[in-house]
Design a protein around this motif. Structure first.
Motif, PDB file in Angstrom:
ATOM      1  N   LYS A   5      -1.529  -9.000  10.158  1.00 28.22           N
ATOM      2  CA  LYS A   5      -1.061  -9.082   8.768  1.00 28.22           C
ATOM      3  C   LYS A   5      -1.552  -7.888   7.966  1.00 28.22           C
ATOM      4  O   LYS A   5      -2.602  -7.324   8.249  1.00 28.22           O
ATOM      5  N   ARG A   6      -0.773  -7.520   6.966  1.00 27.02           N
ATOM      6  CA  ARG A   6      -1.149  -6.443   6.051  1.00 27.02           C
ATOM      7  C   ARG A   6      -1.234  -7.041   4.650  1.00 27.02           C
ATOM      8  O   ARG A   6      -0.218  -7.449   4.072  1.00 27.02           O
ATOM      9  N   ILE A   7      -2.449  -7.080   4.115  1.00 22.67           N
ATOM     10  CA  ILE A   7      -2.663  -7.750   2.838  1.00 22.67           C
ATOM     11  C   ILE A   7      -3.294  -6.796   1.828  1.00 22.67           C
ATOM     12  O   ILE A   7      -4.297  -6.138   2.115  1.00 22.67           O
ATOM     13  N   GLY A   8      -2.675  -6.712   0.667  1.00 21.23           N
ATOM     14  CA  GLY A   8      -3.228  -5.892  -0.411  1.00 21.23           C
ATOM     15  C   GLY A   8      -3.923  -6.772  -1.429  1.00 21.23           C
ATOM     16  O   GLY A   8      -3.551  -7.937  -1.607  1.00 21.23           O
ATOM     17  N   ILE A   9      -4.952  -6.210  -2.092  1.00 20.53           N
ATOM     18  CA  ILE A   9      -5.580  -6.961  -3.182  1.00 20.53           C
ATOM     19  C   ILE A   9      -5.730  -6.062  -4.412  1.00 20.53           C
ATOM     20  O   ILE A   9      -6.078  -4.896  -4.309  1.00 20.53           O
ATOM     21  N   LEU A  10      -5.408  -6.640  -5.551  1.00 14.58           N
ATOM     22  CA  LEU A  10      -5.520  -5.933  -6.823  1.00 14.58           C
ATOM     23  C   LEU A  10      -6.322  -6.802  -7.782  1.00 14.58           C
ATOM     24  O   LEU A  10      -5.859  -7.860  -8.204  1.00 14.58           O
ATOM     25  N   GLY A  11      -7.527  -6.360  -8.066  1.00 11.49           N
ATOM     26  CA  GLY A  11      -8.380  -7.102  -8.998  1.00 11.49           C
ATOM     27  C   GLY A  11      -8.162  -6.606 -10.420  1.00 11.49           C
ATOM     28  O   GLY A  11      -7.663  -5.503 -10.635  1.00 11.49           O
ATOM     29  N   GLY A  12      -8.522  -7.441 -11.368  1.00  8.02           N
ATOM     30  CA  GLY A  12      -8.405  -7.014 -12.764  1.00  8.02           C
ATOM     31  C   GLY A  12      -8.762  -8.152 -13.692  1.00  8.02           C
ATOM     32  O   GLY A  12      -8.920  -9.292 -13.251  1.00  8.02           O
ATOM     33  N   THR A  13      -8.871  -7.833 -14.959  1.00  7.14           N
ATOM     34  CA  THR A  13      -9.130  -8.919 -15.908  1.00  7.14           C
ATOM     35  C   THR A  13      -7.817  -9.611 -16.266  1.00  7.14           C
ATOM     36  O   THR A  13      -7.814 -10.772 -16.623  1.00  7.14           O
ATOM     37  N   PHE A  14      -6.711  -8.874 -16.190  1.00  9.07           N
ATOM     38  CA  PHE A  14      -5.394  -9.445 -16.500  1.00  9.07           C
ATOM     39  C   PHE A  14      -5.433 -10.209 -17.824  1.00  9.07           C
ATOM     40  O   PHE A  14      -5.148 -11.393 -17.890  1.00  9.07           O
ATOM     41  N   LEU A  26       4.265  -4.334  -7.102  1.00  8.96           N
ATOM     42  CA  LEU A  26       5.490  -4.505  -6.324  1.00  8.96           C
ATOM     43  C   LEU A  26       5.855  -3.211  -5.582  1.00  8.96           C
ATOM     44  O   LEU A  26       6.245  -3.228  -4.411  1.00  8.96           O
ATOM     45  N   GLU A  27       5.700  -2.083  -6.275  1.00 13.32           N
ATOM     46  CA  GLU A  27       6.017  -0.803  -5.637  1.00 13.32           C
ATOM     47  C   GLU A  27       5.097  -0.546  -4.453  1.00 13.32           C
ATOM     48  O   GLU A  27       5.537  -0.106  -3.393  1.00 13.32           O
ATOM     49  N   VAL A  28       3.809  -0.810  -4.624  1.00 12.09           N
ATOM     50  CA  VAL A  28       2.857  -0.599  -3.528  1.00 12.09           C
ATOM     51  C   VAL A  28       3.183  -1.542  -2.372  1.00 12.09           C
ATOM     52  O   VAL A  28       3.208  -1.137  -1.204  1.00 12.09           O
ATOM     53  N   ALA A  29       3.461  -2.793  -2.694  1.00 10.05           N
ATOM     54  CA  ALA A  29       3.747  -3.780  -1.651  1.00 10.05           C
ATOM     55  C   ALA A  29       4.965  -3.372  -0.834  1.00 10.05           C
ATOM     56  O   ALA A  29       4.956  -3.449   0.404  1.00 10.05           O
ATOM     57  N   GLU A  30       6.005  -2.904  -1.523  1.00 11.06           N
ATOM     58  CA  GLU A  30       7.227  -2.515  -0.801  1.00 11.06           C
ATOM     59  C   GLU A  30       7.016  -1.234  -0.010  1.00 11.06           C
ATOM     60  O   GLU A  30       7.389  -1.134   1.150  1.00 11.06           O
ATOM     61  N   PHE A  31       6.379  -0.256  -0.636  1.00  8.31           N
ATOM     62  CA  PHE A  31       6.152   1.025   0.035  1.00  8.31           C
ATOM     63  C   PHE A  31       5.295   0.833   1.291  1.00  8.31           C
ATOM     64  O   PHE A  31       5.565   1.416   2.345  1.00  8.31           O
ATOM     65  N   MET A  32       4.265   0.000   1.172  1.00  9.61           N
ATOM     66  CA  MET A  32       3.329  -0.195   2.280  1.00  9.61           C
ATOM     67  C   MET A  32       3.806  -1.260   3.271  1.00  9.61           C
ATOM     68  O   MET A  32       3.187  -1.449   4.316  1.00  9.61           O
ATOM     69  N   GLY A  33       4.867  -1.980   2.920  1.00  6.74           N
ATOM     70  CA  GLY A  33       5.331  -3.058   3.789  1.00  6.74           C
ATOM     71  C   GLY A  33       4.289  -4.160   3.927  1.00  6.74           C
ATOM     72  O   GLY A  33       4.024  -4.645   5.026  1.00  6.74           O
ATOM     73  N   LEU A  34       3.701  -4.568   2.788  1.00  2.37           N
ATOM     74  CA  LEU A  34       2.655  -5.596   2.838  1.00  2.37           C
ATOM     75  C   LEU A  34       3.263  -6.984   3.021  1.00  2.37           C
ATOM     76  O   LEU A  34       4.345  -7.277   2.503  1.00  2.37           O
ATOM     77  N   ASP A  35       2.564  -7.825   3.747  1.00  3.30           N
ATOM     78  CA  ASP A  35       2.985  -9.216   3.878  1.00  3.30           C
ATOM     79  C   ASP A  35       2.674  -9.984   2.603  1.00  3.30           C
ATOM     80  O   ASP A  35       3.343 -10.949   2.256  1.00  3.30           O
ATOM     81  N   ALA A  67       5.128 -16.223 -10.013  1.00  4.88           N
ATOM     82  CA  ALA A  67       5.926 -17.318  -9.464  1.00  4.88           C
ATOM     83  C   ALA A  67       7.248 -16.745  -8.955  1.00  4.88           C
ATOM     84  O   ALA A  67       7.912 -15.995  -9.668  1.00  4.88           O
ATOM     85  N   GLU A  68       7.582 -17.050  -7.721  1.00  2.00           N
ATOM     86  CA  GLU A  68       8.821 -16.567  -7.102  1.00  2.00           C
ATOM     87  C   GLU A  68       8.912 -15.043  -7.105  1.00  2.00           C
ATOM     88  O   GLU A  68       9.965 -14.476  -7.328  1.00  2.00           O
ATOM     89  N   LEU A  69       7.792 -14.365  -6.924  1.00  2.00           N
ATOM     90  CA  LEU A  69       7.785 -12.898  -6.880  1.00  2.00           C
ATOM     91  C   LEU A  69       7.135 -12.422  -5.582  1.00  2.00           C
ATOM     92  O   LEU A  69       6.373 -11.466  -5.565  1.00  2.00           O
ATOM     93  N   ALA A  70       7.452 -13.096  -4.486  1.00  2.00           N
ATOM     94  CA  ALA A  70       6.903 -12.703  -3.197  1.00  2.00           C
ATOM     95  C   ALA A  70       7.205 -11.228  -2.962  1.00  2.00           C
ATOM     96  O   ALA A  70       8.284 -10.774  -3.336  1.00  2.00           O
ATOM     97  N   PRO A  71       6.259 -10.465  -2.380  1.00  2.00           N
ATOM     98  CA  PRO A  71       5.023 -10.887  -1.753  1.00  2.00           C
ATOM     99  C   PRO A  71       3.808 -10.926  -2.695  1.00  2.00           C
ATOM    100  O   PRO A  71       2.683 -10.992  -2.231  1.00  2.00           O
ATOM    101  N   LEU A  72       4.058 -10.922  -4.032  1.00  2.00           N
ATOM    102  CA  LEU A  72       2.920 -11.005  -4.942  1.00  2.00           C
ATOM    103  C   LEU A  72       2.439 -12.450  -5.044  1.00  2.00           C
ATOM    104  O   LEU A  72       3.255 -13.371  -5.201  1.00  2.00           O
TER     105      LEU A  72
END
Ligand code: ATP
Length: 214
Positions: A5-14, A26-35, A67-72
């Motif tokens: 599996k390829r998993i990205g993590i983005l931390g923040g206070t949001f 989303l751009e990083v996930a698509e470019f990197m082909g993250l699961d 919500a409904e924004l896979a793979p986020l």
């Protein structure tokens, strides 16, 4: 390695999550082909001021946003901890749930990356993940010497060529959206609209709970 599996993590206070985070992720996930790319809201950020809005509201807004924004997805482990949110703890905890060959990518903006040597046990981070740095043309910070040494040793020019579960650094050029949570808090505090800067569902949550009002 087919099941790796390829998993990205983005931390923040949001505080709050906004389209800069979401479009970038989303751009990083698509470019990197993250699961999967997990947004991880931090409870008590060690490096910055206490967020203006409580953890449960910030988490609820991220949940609405992805919500409904896979793979986020959203990962609330830092909010369940009663200690400061150190990335090394989060990485160790994530690693405990993954297969040894799964690839983990810690996503950092250039400014955050430049602050890395101040992080708790920073020299152990790459044992658990690769680091993807979001480079931006307007970057104001400069890398210190220990960081330049680390880059010299671990940098890989092509992010898609990062090998193995952890241990390397690569840069992604991304067109940033000039949006910040600070700007959104200020708009809302002044009674102005934040429409189109946050997803409509997040704005509805903000309004329903009277958040960020002046
Ligand atoms: P604040 O204005 O309160 O400092 P922020 O908008 O920078 O907040 P954070 O929650 O601190 O948001 O950011 C979490 C992560 O998202 C950081 O790694 C940050 O670099 C990244 N990020 C923030 N804004 C953007 C943006 N507009 N485009 C791409 N990445 C962003």
């Amino acid at each position: 390695m087919a099941n790796r599996k390829r998993i990205g993590i983005l931390g923040g206070t949001f505080d709050p999550v906004h389209i800069g985070h979401l479009r970038g992720a989303l751009e990083v996930a698509e470019f990197m082909g993250l699961d999967e790319l997990r947004l991880i809201p931090s409870a008590r950020p060690p490096h910055r001021e206490t967020p203006q809005v409580g953890a449960q509201d910030r988490l609820a807004m991220v949940r609405q946003a992805v919500a409904e924004l896979a793979p986020l997805t959203v990962d609330d482990r830092e909010l369940k901890r009663d200690k400061p949110s150190y990335s090394i703890d989060t990485l160790e905890s994530l690693r405990g749930e993954l297969a040894a060959e799964d690839q983990l990518f810690l996503i950092l903006g250039w400014d955050a990356f430049c602050g890395l040597p101040a992080w708790h046990r920073w020299d152990e981070l790459l044992q658990h993940c690769h680091i993807l740095v979001l480079q931006r043309p307007d970057a104001g910070s400069e890398a210190s010497e220990p960081l330049r040494d680390l880059m010299a040793a671990r940098n890989v020019a092509d992010p898609l060529a990062l090998k193995g579960p952890a241990g390397q650094i690569s840069f992604i050029w991304q067109t940033p959206l000039a949006v910040s949570a600070t700007q959104i808090r200020s708009l809302l505090a002044n009674g102005r609209s934040a429409r189109f800067l946050v997803p409509d569902a997040v704005l509805a949550y903000i309004n329903a709970h009277g958040l960020y009002r002046g």
